[in-house]
Design a protein around this motif. Structure first.
Motif, PDB file in Angstrom:
ATOM      1  N   GLN A  16       0.573  -1.337  -0.046  1.00  0.00           N
ATOM      2  CA  GLN A  16       0.122   0.161   0.039  1.00  0.00           C
ATOM      3  C   GLN A  16       0.824   1.400  -0.118  1.00  0.00           C
ATOM      4  OE1 GLN A  16      -2.213   0.715   3.661  1.00  0.00           O
ATOM      5  NE2 GLN A  16      -0.639  -0.622   4.776  1.00  0.00           N
ATOM      6  N   HIS A  17       1.975   1.347   0.764  1.00  0.00           N
ATOM      7  CA  HIS A  17       2.885   2.310   0.698  1.00  0.00           C
ATOM      8  C   HIS A  17       3.382   2.513  -0.763  1.00  0.00           C
ATOM      9  CE1 HIS A  17       2.138   2.964   4.964  1.00  0.00           C
ATOM     10  NE2 HIS A  17       2.475   1.959   5.156  1.00  0.00           N
ATOM     11  N   HIS A  18       3.980   1.197  -1.454  1.00  0.00           N
ATOM     12  CA  HIS A  18       4.234   1.559  -2.807  1.00  0.00           C
ATOM     13  C   HIS A  18       3.339   2.214  -3.528  1.00  0.00           C
ATOM     14  CE1 HIS A  18       7.988  -1.082  -3.400  1.00  0.00           C
ATOM     15  NE2 HIS A  18       7.727  -1.555  -2.350  1.00  0.00           N
ATOM     16  N   ALA A  19       2.076   1.907  -3.550  1.00  0.00           N
ATOM     17  CA  ALA A  19       1.135   2.473  -4.287  1.00  0.00           C
ATOM     18  C   ALA A  19       1.217   3.975  -3.695  1.00  0.00           C
ATOM     19  CB  ALA A  19      -0.232   1.940  -4.133  1.00  0.00           C
ATOM     20  N   ARG A  20       1.067   4.501  -2.797  1.00  0.00           N
ATOM     21  CA  ARG A  20       0.985   5.840  -2.256  1.00  0.00           C
ATOM     22  C   ARG A  20       2.288   6.583  -2.733  1.00  0.00           C
ATOM     23  NH1 ARG A  20       4.267   7.950   1.825  1.00  0.00           N
ATOM     24  NH2 ARG A  20       4.633   5.792   2.867  1.00  0.00           N
ATOM     25  N   ILE A  21       3.466   6.164  -2.507  1.00  0.00           N
ATOM     26  CA  ILE A  21       4.528   6.812  -3.138  1.00  0.00           C
ATOM     27  C   ILE A  21       4.628   6.874  -4.756  1.00  0.00           C
ATOM     28  CG2 ILE A  21       7.068   6.643  -3.393  1.00  0.00           C
ATOM     29  CD1 ILE A  21       6.796   5.216  -0.621  1.00  0.00           C
ATOM     30  N   ALA A  22       4.035   5.874  -5.408  1.00  0.00           N
ATOM     31  CA  ALA A  22       4.170   5.783  -6.745  1.00  0.00           C
ATOM     32  C   ALA A  22       2.993   6.841  -7.269  1.00  0.00           C
ATOM     33  CB  ALA A  22       3.740   4.417  -7.627  1.00  0.00           C
ATOM     34  N   ALA A  23       2.085   6.990  -6.654  1.00  0.00           N
ATOM     35  CA  ALA A  23       0.868   7.908  -7.147  1.00  0.00           C
ATOM     36  C   ALA A  23       1.387   9.260  -6.946  1.00  0.00           C
ATOM     37  CB  ALA A  23      -0.225   7.615  -6.181  1.00  0.00           C
ATOM     38  N   SER A  24       2.411   9.484  -6.090  1.00  0.00           N
ATOM     39  CA  SER A  24       2.768  11.128  -5.805  1.00  0.00           C
ATOM     40  C   SER A  24       4.320  11.062  -6.461  1.00  0.00           C
ATOM     41  CB  SER A  24       2.590  11.467  -4.359  1.00  0.00           C
ATOM     42  OG  SER A  24       3.378  10.670  -3.666  1.00  0.00           O
ATOM     43  N   ALA A  25       4.721  10.111  -6.964  1.00  0.00           N
ATOM     44  CA  ALA A  25       6.363  10.432  -7.464  1.00  0.00           C
ATOM     45  C   ALA A  25       6.210  11.458  -8.425  1.00  0.00           C
ATOM     46  CB  ALA A  25       6.539   9.201  -7.891  1.00  0.00           C
ATOM     47  N   PRO A  26       7.384  12.165  -8.521  1.00  0.00           N
ATOM     48  CA  PRO A  26       7.597  13.151  -9.695  1.00  0.00           C
ATOM     49  C   PRO A  26       7.900  12.745 -11.178  1.00  0.00           C
ATOM     50  CG  PRO A  26       9.553  12.972  -8.154  1.00  0.00           C
ATOM     51  CD  PRO A  26       8.544  12.455  -7.552  1.00  0.00           C
ATOM     52  N   ASN A  27       8.379  11.372 -11.054  1.00  0.00           N
ATOM     53  CA  ASN A  27       8.829  10.828 -12.353  1.00  0.00           C
ATOM     54  C   ASN A  27       7.815   9.487 -12.835  1.00  0.00           C
ATOM     55  OD1 ASN A  27      10.917  12.515 -12.793  1.00  0.00           O
ATOM     56  ND2 ASN A  27      12.173  11.459 -11.501  1.00  0.00           N
ATOM     57  N   ALA A  28       6.903   9.465 -12.161  1.00  0.00           N
ATOM     58  CA  ALA A  28       6.177   8.298 -12.403  1.00  0.00           C
ATOM     59  C   ALA A  28       4.613   8.660 -12.287  1.00  0.00           C
ATOM     60  CB  ALA A  28       6.369   7.036 -11.168  1.00  0.00           C
ATOM     61  N   THR A  29       3.670   7.520 -12.903  1.00  0.00           N
ATOM     62  CA  THR A  29       2.338   7.691 -12.812  1.00  0.00           C
ATOM     63  C   THR A  29       1.869   6.215 -12.464  1.00  0.00           C
ATOM     64  OG1 THR A  29       1.931   9.240 -14.560  1.00  0.00           O
ATOM     65  CG2 THR A  29       0.257   7.984 -14.249  1.00  0.00           C
ATOM     66  N   LEU A  30       0.983   6.241 -11.370  1.00  0.00           N
ATOM     67  CA  LEU A  30       0.526   4.900 -10.889  1.00  0.00           C
ATOM     68  C   LEU A  30      -0.452   4.515 -11.912  1.00  0.00           C
ATOM     69  CD1 LEU A  30       0.177   2.464  -8.993  1.00  0.00           C
ATOM     70  CD2 LEU A  30      -1.170   3.937  -7.420  1.00  0.00           C
ATOM     71  N   THR A  31      -0.289   3.627 -12.738  1.00  0.00           N
ATOM     72  CA  THR A  31      -1.007   3.225 -13.652  1.00  0.00           C
ATOM     73  C   THR A  31      -2.189   1.946 -13.529  1.00  0.00           C
ATOM     74  OG1 THR A  31       0.620   3.986 -15.388  1.00  0.00           O
ATOM     75  CG2 THR A  31      -1.114   2.607 -16.356  1.00  0.00           C
ATOM     76  N   ALA A  32      -1.728   1.075 -12.481  1.00  0.00           N
ATOM     77  CA  ALA A  32      -2.391   0.195 -12.057  1.00  0.00           C
ATOM     78  C   ALA A  32      -2.092  -0.338 -10.718  1.00  0.00           C
ATOM     79  CB  ALA A  32      -2.199  -0.978 -13.174  1.00  0.00           C
ATOM     80  N   VAL A  33      -3.140  -0.855  -9.962  1.00  0.00           N
ATOM     81  CA  VAL A  33      -2.880  -1.494  -8.708  1.00  0.00           C
ATOM     82  C   VAL A  33      -3.404  -3.217  -8.948  1.00  0.00           C
ATOM     83  CG1 VAL A  33      -3.841  -1.877  -6.587  1.00  0.00           C
ATOM     84  CG2 VAL A  33      -2.961   0.304  -7.195  1.00  0.00           C
ATOM     85  N   VAL A  34      -2.458  -3.842  -8.705  1.00  0.00           N
ATOM     86  CA  VAL A  34      -2.717  -5.348  -9.083  1.00  0.00           C
ATOM     87  C   VAL A  34      -2.708  -6.055  -7.632  1.00  0.00           C
ATOM     88  CG1 VAL A  34      -1.769  -7.273 -10.417  1.00  0.00           C
ATOM     89  CG2 VAL A  34      -1.654  -4.928 -11.317  1.00  0.00           C
TER      90      VAL A  34
END
Length: 321
Positions: A16-34
């Protein structure tokens, strides 16, 4: 520059913290949660504004990278799946459930890089990204003897593995990185307390070149402690992982002769997991070098395996007594 399209695979306690961080990361977009859990998966996906999928194969065509935080038993299959599709992978520690599965992942990585040379594959040994650890490594500290302690109250999770693979592996990786030499000998003792596996382990490591380390890991302590003490030539370092505090003592020549000079390092605090994940994104985009490689993750597993075998030997001796 286009952002990295990321899928987070497994959204349990750490995922869940991977998702949280990926969702707000400057160089990434959280495209999917699996996540196969039809309740947990959609819940975390909605929380961070991403689509949910029950399996990785459903989203591989839409992403550039996978952050795999699923239980260790799934690392091998998920890693192979992502590599076959030519995706960058951040695999949570440990790299795999067994050394054989780790070797298979490394072999698959070599094959994948034949068609995609820039493929990034990192392991989630996040203590490497602790600002206090970074400050110590930047000083070029050369330890001769180290003491690592990582203990905590009973967690009621990650109980399918022993405390070596659960938490000690962080220190096994870090100690090897600080010493810069391979481990050549291991002695260890451990006991199961609340689970069928060793919940308390103490290990003694000898490195090529003569450096030594003692490592203690427990998940049956009364309070949490995560510390490292390192001793070098006329210098000593004390590091607290939780508070991100680094203290150093050095023997220097003063006006009246030798004296001990204390120093508290100036550290800009940061969340190690965020620093690790954002470094992974940057490596995938070619902005920086990759962090802890799969080869290093496999070596940490090799040392952990030596510790586990030494523990098993000590337990057998106890039962025979």
């Amino acid at each position: 520059m286009s952002k990295l399209r990321v899928a987070v695979v497994g959204v349990g306690h750490l995922g869940q913290h991977h998702a949280r961080i990926a969702a707000s990361a400057p160089n990434a977009t959280l495209t999917a949660v699996v996540d196969p859990d039809p309740v947990r998966g959609p819940e975390i996906a909605a929380k961070f504004g991403a689509p949910w999928a029950a399996s990785l194969d459903q989203v591989l065509g839409d992403v550039d990278a996978a952050q795999i935080a699923a239980p260790t038993g799934f690392h091998h299959a998920l890693g192979l799946q992502a590599l076959k599709a030519g995706k960058h992978v951040l695999m949570e520690k440990p790299l795999a459930a067994t050394l054989e599965e780790g070797k298979a992942l490394l072999k698959a990585l070599v094959e994948a890089r034949m068609t995609k040379p820039g493929l990034v594959a990192q392991v989630g040994h996040l203590e490497r990204f602790n600002p206090a650890v970074a400050a110590l490594r930047e000083r070029g500290f050369k330890p001769r003897f180290l003491e690592a302690v990582r203990v905590s109250p009973f967690p009621a999770r990650s109980l399918e593995v022993d405390v070596v693979m659960d938490v000690m592996i962080h220190d096994l990786d870090l100690l090897r990185a600080l010493v810069g030499r391979p481990v050549v000998d291991v002695e260890a003792v451990g006991i199961p307390v609340l689970t069928p596996y060793a919940d308390l382990v103490n290990a003694r490591l000898k490195f090529e070149g003569g450096a030594f380390a003692t490592v203690t890991a427990s998940r049956v302590a009364r309070k949490k402690e995560r510390t490292l003490r390192a001793f070098g030539d006329k210098e000593y370092a004390s590091l607290d992982f939780a508070t991100q505090k680094l203290e150093l003592l050095r023997l220097v020549m003063g006006p009246e002769g030798p004296q001990v000079q204390p120093e508290t390092a100036d550290i800009v605090e940061g969340e190690p997991l965020r620093l690790e994940i954002e470094a992974f994104h940057a490596a995938c985009l070619g902005i920086r070098q990759e962090g802890v490689t799969w080869e290093e993750g496999q070596e940490a597993m090799h040392v952990a395996d030596l510790v586990q075998k030494a523990v098993a030997k000590s337990l057998a001796e106890i039962h025979q007594a």
